[in-house]
Write a protein that holds these residues in place. Structure first.
Motif, PDB file in Angstrom:
ATOM      1  N   UNK A 304       0.944  -1.106  -0.024  1.00 47.72           N
ATOM      2  CA  UNK A 304       0.109  -0.121   0.165  1.00 47.72           C
ATOM      3  C   UNK A 304       0.895   1.202  -0.008  1.00 47.72           C
ATOM      4  N   UNK A 305       1.807   1.173   0.813  1.00 49.25           N
ATOM      5  CA  UNK A 305       2.700   2.367   0.667  1.00 49.25           C
ATOM      6  C   UNK A 305       3.414   2.508  -0.648  1.00 49.25           C
ATOM      7  N   UNK A 306       3.877   1.557  -1.331  1.00 45.96           N
ATOM      8  CA  UNK A 306       4.395   1.726  -2.429  1.00 45.96           C
ATOM      9  C   UNK A 306       3.415   2.068  -3.631  1.00 45.96           C
ATOM     10  N   UNK A 307       2.069   1.619  -3.527  1.00 48.56           N
ATOM     11  CA  UNK A 307       0.991   2.285  -4.317  1.00 48.56           C
ATOM     12  C   UNK A 307       0.671   3.628  -4.067  1.00 48.56           C
ATOM     13  N   UNK A 308       0.798   4.094  -2.766  1.00 52.25           N
ATOM     14  CA  UNK A 308       0.524   5.533  -2.480  1.00 52.25           C
ATOM     15  C   UNK A 308       1.659   6.227  -3.218  1.00 52.25           C
ATOM     16  N   UNK A 309       3.025   5.892  -3.092  1.00 52.58           N
ATOM     17  CA  UNK A 309       3.989   6.666  -3.812  1.00 52.58           C
ATOM     18  C   UNK A 309       3.666   6.759  -5.071  1.00 52.58           C
ATOM     19  N   UNK A 335      -5.947   2.650   5.865  1.00 52.47           N
ATOM     20  CA  UNK A 335      -5.544   4.134   6.741  1.00 52.47           C
ATOM     21  C   UNK A 335      -4.331   4.554   5.643  1.00 52.47           C
ATOM     22  N   UNK A 336      -3.296   3.643   5.380  1.00 53.99           N
ATOM     23  CA  UNK A 336      -2.316   4.279   4.386  1.00 53.99           C
ATOM     24  C   UNK A 336      -2.763   4.994   3.399  1.00 53.99           C
ATOM     25  N   UNK A 337      -3.869   4.579   2.688  1.00 56.56           N
ATOM     26  CA  UNK A 337      -4.311   5.116   1.518  1.00 56.56           C
ATOM     27  C   UNK A 337      -5.530   6.030   1.524  1.00 56.56           C
TER      28      UNK A 337
END
Length: 410
Positions: A304-309, A335-337
């Protein structure tokens, strides 16, 4: 009696064991001994990790093919066809080869029950052996130490990343999970770790096996020079102005260290070509342009963090189409996204372990709309995207992406 089709065989092997998952090597090793396989001409490369296994296998495979080596690659799960799991020089294996392998395994196993994944793994290994390939690139399915891929002694072990996932099977701490995944390592054979802030258990496993350990941030490192280029360095080599790959740089950096240990030679030009061209289905893949639609299998916090980036680079916030499995960390992913998307279209995944729309909606703002099936969520997202000129991103699970791909094939 008519010969079994591949579909017949897949139905049959699904029914041969009472559990979908049963970790352990004894059953598989017993049958493996009956098959009397030959190892590859050069090396077995085994890849474990919470995230990044698929992209690392793809990068290693595509590099080796580019320098003229023959490669068998075993990955899971598949999107549309079982054949995707067993690839020969980056092409799906034929039904004929799989059927032939299943027949031989069925004869060899006698009364030994095999899970679906054990049957599949043995089929891949048998096919690779009979074709006398240079390299086998094997992706671990779950964990490492007790996963059926670990039946084969590896020549080069790669652990891409560690985070809390599959805790019911692997343990509830990073240290325990890392020990399980590092369990693919073998005595005196190199172990490459791409794990950031690695638990001590990885080095403990390497030390116990006298396995040379190459750890990201210690033995090799990378830096992003700007949005388009990055660099990599170790004591033995430095590469700069590398093009940013479509796949995560974190995994690309780990792969370079793995390639350095294959005694094949690694040049700047070869790496530039690899990172300019390498792709993997379902990893932030652009699949439509009216509107722009991307698919991504991201289903845990690290992904999810990679996708957010990735989506932060868009001119406009995209529209999310999401479905997830209930045994994933849904709350952390959302929550991350939560601020990365303009709006959300949530769908139920009507498969075993699939989360319902209500389970996702409970964690999102009250105005988010839920759908009973993927097609409704996707259709609504595309309508909005065309009006507002926004991208659409479909993610949350291999199942969600598979629904999209199946819809496209109709």
């Amino acid at each position: 009696m008519a010969a079994k089709s591949l579909s017949d065989w897949l139905s049959y092997i699904e029914s041969q064991h009472s559990s979908e998952i049963e970790l352990g090597l004894d059953r598989g090793l017993k049958v493996l001994a009956e098959l009397d396989l030959k190892r590859p001409n050069k090396k077995v490369i085994t890849v474990a990790g919470t995230n990044g296994k698929g992209s690392s296998c793809a990068l290693i495979t595509q590099y080796l093919i580019s320098i003229g080596r023959t490669v068998g690659t075993y990955t899971s799960p598949h999107f549309l066809r079982f054949n995707e799991r067993v690839s020969l020089n980056d092409r799906e294996c034929s039904d004929e080869l799989l059927i032939n392998a299943f027949e031989k395994i069925e004869n060899a196993r006698k009364d030994t029950p095999l899970t679906f994944f054990e049957f599949s793994t043995l089929a891949a290994l048998l096919i690779f052996s009979e074709l006398e390939l240079d390299y086998w690139v094997l992706e671990v399915g779950l964990g490492g130490r007790l996963d059926s891929v670990n039946m084969i002694d590896t020549d080069l072990a790669v652990v891409t990343s560690i985070s809390l996932d599959h805790t019911d099977w692997l343990g509830d701490s990073l240290d325990v999970i890392a020990r399980e995944k590092a369990g693919i390592a073998r005595s005196s054979k190199p172990l490459v770790s791409g794990v950031v802030n690695p638990p001590s258990s990885i080095s403990e496993v390497a030390q116990a096996l006298n396995a040379p350990l190459y750890q990201k941030g210690c033995d090799f490192a990378y830096a992003i020079d700007d949005g388009q280029y990055w660099s990599w360095s170790s004591e033995k080599a430095q590469y700069s102005n590398l093009p940013r790959p479509k796949l995560p740089i974190e995994n690309a950096a780990t792969v370079i260290q793995a390639l350095m240990l294959l005694d094949e030679g690694v040049s700047q030009a070869q790496l530039e070509a690899l990172f300019s061209n390498a792709t993997l289905k379902g990893r932030f893949e652009l699949v439509e342009k009216d509107p722009f639609v991307y698919i991504d299998v991201a289903h845990n916090p690290e992904a999810a963090n990679e996708l957010k980036s990735r989506v932060s680079q868009f001119d406009k916030k995209p529209i999310a189409v999401i479905g997830m499995l209930k045994d994933k960390d849904i709350a952390s992913v959302l929550d991350i996204l939560k601020d990365a998307f303009q709006s959300w279209k949530v769908c139920s995944l009507n498969v075993p372990r699939g989360a319902s729309k209500s389970e996702l909606l409970a964690l999102l703002p009250s105005d988010v709309k839920g759908f009973d099936e993927f097609e409704g969520a996707y259709s609504e997202a595309v309508k909005q995207a065309r009006v507002e000129n926004r991208p659409v991103v479909i993610f949350g699970s291999f199942v969600t992406v598979s629904h999209y791909l199946e819809m496209r094939e109709l």
